[in-house]
Design a protein around this motif. Structure first.
Motif, PDB file in Angstrom:
ATOM      1  N   ALA A 161       0.920  -1.288   0.091  1.00 23.15           N
ATOM      2  CA  ALA A 161      -0.031   0.043  -0.053  1.00 23.15           C
ATOM      3  C   ALA A 161       0.815   1.162  -0.003  1.00 23.15           C
ATOM      4  O   ALA A 161       0.516   2.332  -0.636  1.00 23.15           O
ATOM      5  CB  ALA A 161      -1.018  -0.036   1.195  1.00 23.15           C
ATOM      6  N   GLN A 162       1.885   1.359   0.636  1.00 23.17           N
ATOM      7  CA  GLN A 162       2.772   2.254   0.716  1.00 23.17           C
ATOM      8  C   GLN A 162       3.421   2.639  -0.578  1.00 23.17           C
ATOM      9  O   GLN A 162       3.753   3.686  -0.939  1.00 23.17           O
ATOM     10  CB  GLN A 162       3.955   1.965   1.690  1.00 23.17           C
ATOM     11  CG  GLN A 162       5.062   3.120   2.068  1.00 23.17           C
ATOM     12  CD  GLN A 162       6.176   2.723   2.946  1.00 23.17           C
ATOM     13  OE1 GLN A 162       5.989   1.920   3.424  1.00 23.17           O
ATOM     14  NE2 GLN A 162       6.931   3.733   3.232  1.00 23.17           N
ATOM     15  N   GLU A 163       3.829   1.431  -1.417  1.00 22.91           N
ATOM     16  CA  GLU A 163       4.394   1.660  -2.645  1.00 22.91           C
ATOM     17  C   GLU A 163       3.207   2.282  -3.898  1.00 22.91           C
ATOM     18  O   GLU A 163       3.434   3.106  -4.634  1.00 22.91           O
ATOM     19  CB  GLU A 163       4.964   0.199  -3.266  1.00 22.91           C
ATOM     20  CG  GLU A 163       6.343   0.105  -2.503  1.00 22.91           C
ATOM     21  CD  GLU A 163       7.467   1.195  -2.613  1.00 22.91           C
ATOM     22  OE1 GLU A 163       7.544   1.757  -3.740  1.00 22.91           O
ATOM     23  OE2 GLU A 163       8.018   1.177  -1.553  1.00 22.91           O
ATOM     24  N   THR A 164       2.243   1.845  -3.529  1.00 23.88           N
ATOM     25  CA  THR A 164       1.112   2.276  -4.472  1.00 23.88           C
ATOM     26  C   THR A 164       0.667   3.824  -4.058  1.00 23.88           C
ATOM     27  O   THR A 164       0.621   4.442  -5.211  1.00 23.88           O
ATOM     28  CB  THR A 164      -0.233   1.502  -4.348  1.00 23.88           C
ATOM     29  OG1 THR A 164      -0.052  -0.126  -4.414  1.00 23.88           O
ATOM     30  CG2 THR A 164      -1.319   1.883  -4.973  1.00 23.88           C
ATOM     31  N   THR A 165       0.748   4.110  -2.893  1.00 21.21           N
ATOM     32  CA  THR A 165       0.532   5.481  -2.606  1.00 21.21           C
ATOM     33  C   THR A 165       1.706   6.411  -3.091  1.00 21.21           C
ATOM     34  O   THR A 165       1.584   7.556  -3.438  1.00 21.21           O
ATOM     35  CB  THR A 165       0.343   5.527  -1.119  1.00 21.21           C
ATOM     36  OG1 THR A 165      -0.499   4.826  -0.506  1.00 21.21           O
ATOM     37  CG2 THR A 165       0.141   7.231  -0.665  1.00 21.21           C
ATOM     38  N   ARG A 166       2.916   5.735  -3.060  1.00 20.19           N
ATOM     39  CA  ARG A 166       4.005   6.701  -3.455  1.00 20.19           C
ATOM     40  C   ARG A 166       4.064   6.775  -5.184  1.00 20.19           C
ATOM     41  O   ARG A 166       4.364   8.092  -5.513  1.00 20.19           O
ATOM     42  CB  ARG A 166       5.528   5.884  -3.084  1.00 20.19           C
ATOM     43  CG  ARG A 166       6.609   6.858  -3.525  1.00 20.19           C
ATOM     44  CD  ARG A 166       7.878   6.247  -3.104  1.00 20.19           C
ATOM     45  NE  ARG A 166       8.148   6.431  -1.666  1.00 20.19           N
ATOM     46  CZ  ARG A 166       7.965   5.176  -0.944  1.00 20.19           C
ATOM     47  NH1 ARG A 166       7.788   3.937  -1.276  1.00 20.19           N
ATOM     48  NH2 ARG A 166       8.146   5.339   0.432  1.00 20.19           N
ATOM     49  N   THR A 167       3.651   5.674  -5.782  1.00 19.91           N
ATOM     50  CA  THR A 167       3.421   5.631  -7.156  1.00 19.91           C
ATOM     51  C   THR A 167       2.266   6.812  -7.494  1.00 19.91           C
ATOM     52  O   THR A 167       2.560   7.501  -8.582  1.00 19.91           O
ATOM     53  CB  THR A 167       3.027   4.483  -7.811  1.00 19.91           C
ATOM     54  OG1 THR A 167       4.188   3.440  -7.294  1.00 19.91           O
ATOM     55  CG2 THR A 167       3.010   4.527  -9.209  1.00 19.91           C
ATOM     56  N   SER A 168       1.186   6.743  -6.902  1.00 22.82           N
ATOM     57  CA  SER A 168       0.132   7.754  -7.188  1.00 22.82           C
ATOM     58  C   SER A 168       0.553   9.237  -6.680  1.00 22.82           C
ATOM     59  O   SER A 168       0.146  10.230  -7.685  1.00 22.82           O
ATOM     60  CB  SER A 168      -0.990   7.593  -6.051  1.00 22.82           C
ATOM     61  OG  SER A 168      -1.598   6.231  -6.517  1.00 22.82           O
ATOM     62  N   LEU A 169       1.449   9.421  -5.884  1.00 19.21           N
ATOM     63  CA  LEU A 169       2.161  10.739  -5.638  1.00 19.21           C
ATOM     64  C   LEU A 169       2.860  11.068  -6.558  1.00 19.21           C
ATOM     65  O   LEU A 169       2.861  12.427  -6.939  1.00 19.21           O
ATOM     66  CB  LEU A 169       2.647  10.646  -4.291  1.00 19.21           C
ATOM     67  CG  LEU A 169       3.171  11.972  -3.548  1.00 19.21           C
ATOM     68  CD1 LEU A 169       2.195  13.053  -3.337  1.00 19.21           C
ATOM     69  CD2 LEU A 169       4.023  11.719  -2.150  1.00 19.21           C
ATOM     70  N   ASP A 170       3.551  10.365  -7.029  1.00 21.75           N
ATOM     71  CA  ASP A 170       4.644  10.636  -8.115  1.00 21.75           C
ATOM     72  C   ASP A 170       3.909  11.089  -9.431  1.00 21.75           C
ATOM     73  O   ASP A 170       4.038  12.084  -9.994  1.00 21.75           O
ATOM     74  CB  ASP A 170       5.547   9.605  -8.584  1.00 21.75           C
ATOM     75  CG  ASP A 170       6.664   9.114  -7.391  1.00 21.75           C
ATOM     76  OD1 ASP A 170       7.045  10.342  -6.652  1.00 21.75           O
ATOM     77  OD2 ASP A 170       7.116   8.322  -7.264  1.00 21.75           O
TER      78      ASP A 170
END
Length: 328
Positions: A162-171
């Motif tokens: 979930a952290q990586e998905t959120t980071r990808t969405s932020l990018d």
């Protein structure tokens, strides 16, 4: 003489000649003899041919004006039908040319207002994406990280995903915000913005390069924004529609002053497709600063978009490297 009277007098002359011939050497018997019928039919044919030829010559300027009206395009200004003679058709042609001048001026003004409002709206949306959604996702990212550090191992793996998905969405949100508002254009100038734009579009399937020729003039902010948006739209079209594997962005000075932007790809070309909203948008932006935009097939295949800004007062900047390749 008006068009009505010219056509009337031409037909009157033809009929007068026919009557004079009937009253003179040509007579008609009752019943009509075969030779007289041939003469009458021949005279009728001659009258029709002469009348058709005279009408074709008299109405030729009107046909030219009709073709000019059918081909008029406000996004491709400058073309005007030639004014010949001093009759009604000449006056009509002058009126049509004046109408085109007014329409092009009004369209340029309205397009300028629309594009200015569009850029302001882009800036507002980019600011909200960065300040509100970006900060919210950053807070969510920190909360997930904190929870993952304290969670047991089975849950920690899901939280890391979930952290990586959120980071990808932020990018992705940051990337969209950069496209909506070219901050690098405002902060570092057009040359750095074009290099950054080429780097942004470079993928494993598409190699994008930016070539800056030494000596391009400094432009006003409106012209720089138009150049940037045209380059952005050209790269977007190359990615979405052309199937290209290589695209080049060139910025070079013109011999008599000004600057030209060239976006060239090696895709499958324009084909029979009509111009879409992207190309029409580029034409409207070019009209806004009085520039010339040409979208055509490349010399070696593919498509090339060329934007020429003829009048640009600037100081040459020789410190710019001749060729810069966008990093992969």
């Amino acid at each position: 003489m008006s068009l009505y009277w010219r056509i009337f007098l031409l037909n009157a002359c033809v009929l007068a000649v026919a009557v004079a011939l009937l009253l003179g050497p040509v007579t008609v018997s009752t019943p009509v003899l075969f030779g007289e019928a041939l003469i009458l039919l021949g005279g009728l044919a001659a009258m029709l041919v002469i009348t058709a030829a005279l009408l074709k010559v008299g109405l030729a300027p009107l046909a030219r004006l009709n073709r000019a009206m059918a081909n008029a395009d406000l996004l491709k200004p400058g073309a005007r039908p030639a004014v010949t003679g001093d009759g009604e058709i000449a006056a009509l042609t002058q009126t049509f040319n004046a109408m085109l001048d007014r329409l092009e001026a009004e369209r340029a003004t309205s397009s300028g207002r629309v594009l200015t409002a569009l850029e302001a709206e882009r800036k507002r949306i980019a600011q909200e994406l960065h300040d509100e959604i970006g900060q919210t996702l950053t807070a969510v990212l920190l909360q997930i990280k904190h929870a993952a550090d304290q969670a047991p191992e089975p849950v920690r793996t899901d939280l890391r995903q979930a952290q990586e998905t959120t980071r990808t969405s932020l990018d992705e949100i940051r990337r969209i915000a950069r496209r909506l508002r070219p901050g690098v254009l405002e902060e570092l100038g057009l040359h750095s913005a074009l290099r950054s734009l080429a780097a942004e579009f470079t993928t494993p399937r598409l190699g994008a390069t930016a070539h800056i020729t030494p000596g391009p003039p400094h432009l006003d902010p409106a012209a720089e924004l138009v150049l940037y948006r045209v380059a952005q739209e050209g790269l977007t079209n190359a990615v979405r529609h052309s199937g290209a594997t290589r695209v080049e962005v060139h910025l070079r000075p013109l011999p008599r002053g000004g600057v030209t932007l060239l976006v060239r790809d090696n895709g499958h070309g324009l084909g029979e497709a009509s111009e879409g909203a992207g190309i029409r948008g580029m034409r409207e932006r070019a009209l806004l600063i009085g520039a010339e935009l040409v979208v055509e097939a490349g010399a070696h295949g593919g498509t090339q978009v060329r934007l020429d800004i003829r009048e640009a007062t600037a100081t040459a900047d020789d410190a710019i490297p001749e060729t810069t390749r966008a990093p992969r």
